[in-house]
Design a protein around this motif. Structure first.
Motif, PDB file in Angstrom:
ATOM      1  N   ALA A  30       0.816  -1.303  -0.132  1.00  0.00           N
ATOM      2  CA  ALA A  30      -0.100  -0.163  -0.034  1.00  0.00           C
ATOM      3  C   ALA A  30       1.015   1.241   0.010  1.00  0.00           C
ATOM      4  O   ALA A  30       0.616   2.337  -0.835  1.00  0.00           O
ATOM      5  N   ARG A  33       4.122   0.452  -3.017  1.00  0.00           N
ATOM      6  CA  ARG A  33       3.738   0.038  -4.346  1.00  0.00           C
ATOM      7  C   ARG A  33       4.577  -0.960  -5.331  1.00  0.00           C
ATOM      8  O   ARG A  33       4.681  -0.634  -6.297  1.00  0.00           O
ATOM      9  N   ARG A 165      -2.089   6.926  11.052  1.00  0.00           N
ATOM     10  CA  ARG A 165      -2.504   7.817  10.190  1.00  0.00           C
ATOM     11  C   ARG A 165      -1.590   8.381   8.935  1.00  0.00           C
ATOM     12  O   ARG A 165      -2.047   8.632   7.825  1.00  0.00           O
ATOM     13  N   ARG A 168      -1.483   5.622   6.446  1.00  0.00           N
ATOM     14  CA  ARG A 168      -2.540   5.794   5.508  1.00  0.00           C
ATOM     15  C   ARG A 168      -2.340   6.821   4.731  1.00  0.00           C
ATOM     16  O   ARG A 168      -2.927   6.839   3.380  1.00  0.00           O
ATOM     17  N   ALA A 169      -2.036   8.056   4.943  1.00  0.00           N
ATOM     18  CA  ALA A 169      -2.185   9.333   4.049  1.00  0.00           C
ATOM     19  C   ALA A 169      -1.259   8.972   2.918  1.00  0.00           C
ATOM     20  O   ALA A 169      -1.397   9.688   1.894  1.00  0.00           O
ATOM     21  N   ALA A 171      -0.350   6.160   1.738  1.00  0.00           N
ATOM     22  CA  ALA A 171      -0.707   5.095   0.767  1.00  0.00           C
ATOM     23  C   ALA A 171      -1.641   5.707  -0.058  1.00  0.00           C
ATOM     24  O   ALA A 171      -1.678   5.311  -1.252  1.00  0.00           O
ATOM     25  N   ASP A 172      -2.552   6.503   0.473  1.00  0.00           N
ATOM     26  CA  ASP A 172      -3.390   7.200  -0.496  1.00  0.00           C
ATOM     27  C   ASP A 172      -2.968   8.322  -1.334  1.00  0.00           C
ATOM     28  O   ASP A 172      -3.306   8.116  -2.715  1.00  0.00           O
ATOM     29  N   ASN A 173      -1.826   9.207  -0.801  1.00  0.00           N
ATOM     30  CA  ASN A 173      -1.467  10.344  -1.746  1.00  0.00           C
ATOM     31  C   ASN A 173      -0.199  10.790  -1.263  1.00  0.00           C
ATOM     32  O   ASN A 173      -0.377  11.703  -0.161  1.00  0.00           O
ATOM     33  N   SER A 235      -5.021  -3.335   0.458  1.00  0.00           N
ATOM     34  CA  SER A 235      -6.223  -3.389   1.126  1.00  0.00           C
ATOM     35  C   SER A 235      -5.830  -4.333   2.767  1.00  0.00           C
ATOM     36  O   SER A 235      -5.824  -5.264   2.516  1.00  0.00           O
ATOM     37  N   LYS A 285      -7.063   0.040  -2.495  1.00  0.00           N
ATOM     38  CA  LYS A 285      -6.616   1.167  -1.653  1.00  0.00           C
ATOM     39  C   LYS A 285      -6.414   0.681  -0.367  1.00  0.00           C
ATOM     40  O   LYS A 285      -7.093  -0.303   0.313  1.00  0.00           O
ATOM     41  N   ALA A 286      -5.463   1.174   0.468  1.00  0.00           N
ATOM     42  CA  ALA A 286      -5.142   0.699   1.889  1.00  0.00           C
ATOM     43  C   ALA A 286      -6.240   1.379   2.727  1.00  0.00           C
ATOM     44  O   ALA A 286      -6.711   2.557   2.481  1.00  0.00           O
ATOM     45  N   ASN A 287      -7.060   0.509   3.604  1.00  0.00           N
ATOM     46  CA  ASN A 287      -8.019   1.209   4.498  1.00  0.00           C
ATOM     47  C   ASN A 287      -7.868   1.038   5.999  1.00  0.00           C
ATOM     48  O   ASN A 287      -6.953   0.403   6.350  1.00  0.00           O
TER      49      ASN A 287
END
Length: 287
Positions: A30, A33, A165, A168-169, A171-173, A235, A285-287
């Motif tokens: 995640a 990549r 967090r 997760r951030a 991982a998202d962008n 995920s 996506k990572a959740n």
């Protein structure tokens, strides 16, 4: 019917053992990549760290599990910092191939130090627990509880802590995370360490259920990868769901066919998922 119920219980227990390293694999994917195929070797390294602490030093299993996490985390972080990070300039494929090569190196180092003999943990002998037609080993129940506690701890870490967090951030962008003051390179290294540590715990739990040898992690690599692909690469909830499904399907395969066909389940799952739903059950996506 009794055999089916026993296979279902065995599959759930197997799924929990696969879920822990699958969490580590998915977390690394995640954020960074790329599929880190060194997870099998990291599971082996963690298992042997735990064995040394438990059998060599005579310390209890909980301490050995902590040692497995720390040992595998250090190996994984050194591997990322010392080799794989540089290979990342050539793209995800180059990094994935490099991780596979590094995994083979780690496994052979373990073989050179400890040999090829099976090694068991220092566990008390205990009778199986019988619930009607169902038979479960006490260590299997202990592993089930440990795996569930670890999964809950990972969820709490990702949801409730600032570091989680930040992971997760990234991982998202990663670009947006950088603008908000998060260092993606540092977070990537932390993620690799945590993911590798989870793989080390997974290898230890598998060793507690059976025994360990230098290929203990390599034998579950395909199943862990299949679980991550089935749930959706990257995920975290998907990795858990995929692990349970793979564990159950593998046990029913053994019930219907020869155990030699068990590993084929992973290949079939990967082929079907990539053909029908490449994003997996719960997306990518990572959740």
């Amino acid at each position: 019917m009794d055999a089916v119920l026993q296979a279902l219980i065995n599959g759930i227990i197997s799924g929990t053992l696969l879920a822990v390293p699958a969490l580590g694999f998915s977390a690394i994917f995640a954020v960074l990549r790329f599929p880190n195929f060194a997870i099998g070797a990291l599971a082996t390294a963690g298992a042997y760290c735990a064995w040394v602490v438990n059998v060599g030093l005579g310390l209890p299993i909980p301490v050995a599990i902590v040692a497995a996490f720390v040992g595998a985390a250090l190996v994984g972080a050194l591997l990322e910092y010392g080799a794989l990070e540089r290979l990342g300039r050539g793209g995800a494929l180059m990094k994935a191939i490099g991780s596979l090569a590094m995994g083979m190196v780690i496994e052979n180092i373990v073989r050179f130090i400890f040999g090829n003999d099976l090694r068991a943990f220092d566990l008390p002998l205990a009778r199986d627990i019988v619930f009607g037609p169902i038979r479960v080993g006490p260590q299997q129940l202990n592993n089930l509880v440990l795996a569930l506690v670890i999964m809950a701890a990972v969820w709490a870490f990702l949801s409730l802590t600032s570091l989680g967090r930040s992971m997760r951030a990234v991982a998202d962008n990663p670009d947006l995370a950088r603008l908000k003051g998060v260092n993606p390179r540092f977070i990537a290294l932390v993620t690799v360490a945590i993911g590798s540590g989870l793989c080390g715990i997974g290898g230890t739990l598998i060793g507690l259920d059976t025994a360990i040898d230098p290929l203990v992690g390599g034998r579950v690599l395909l199943s862990v990868f299949a679980a991550a692909v089935l749930g959706g690469l990257g995920s975290i909830p998907g990795a858990v769901a995929g692990a349970f499904l793979i564990g159950i399907v593998e046990e029913f395969t053994v019930l219907a066919l020869s155990p030699a066909y068990r590993l084929a389940v992973g290949f079939i799952v990967i082929l079907v998922v990539l053909t029908v739903r490449p994003s997996g059950l719960l997306g990518s996506k990572a959740n």
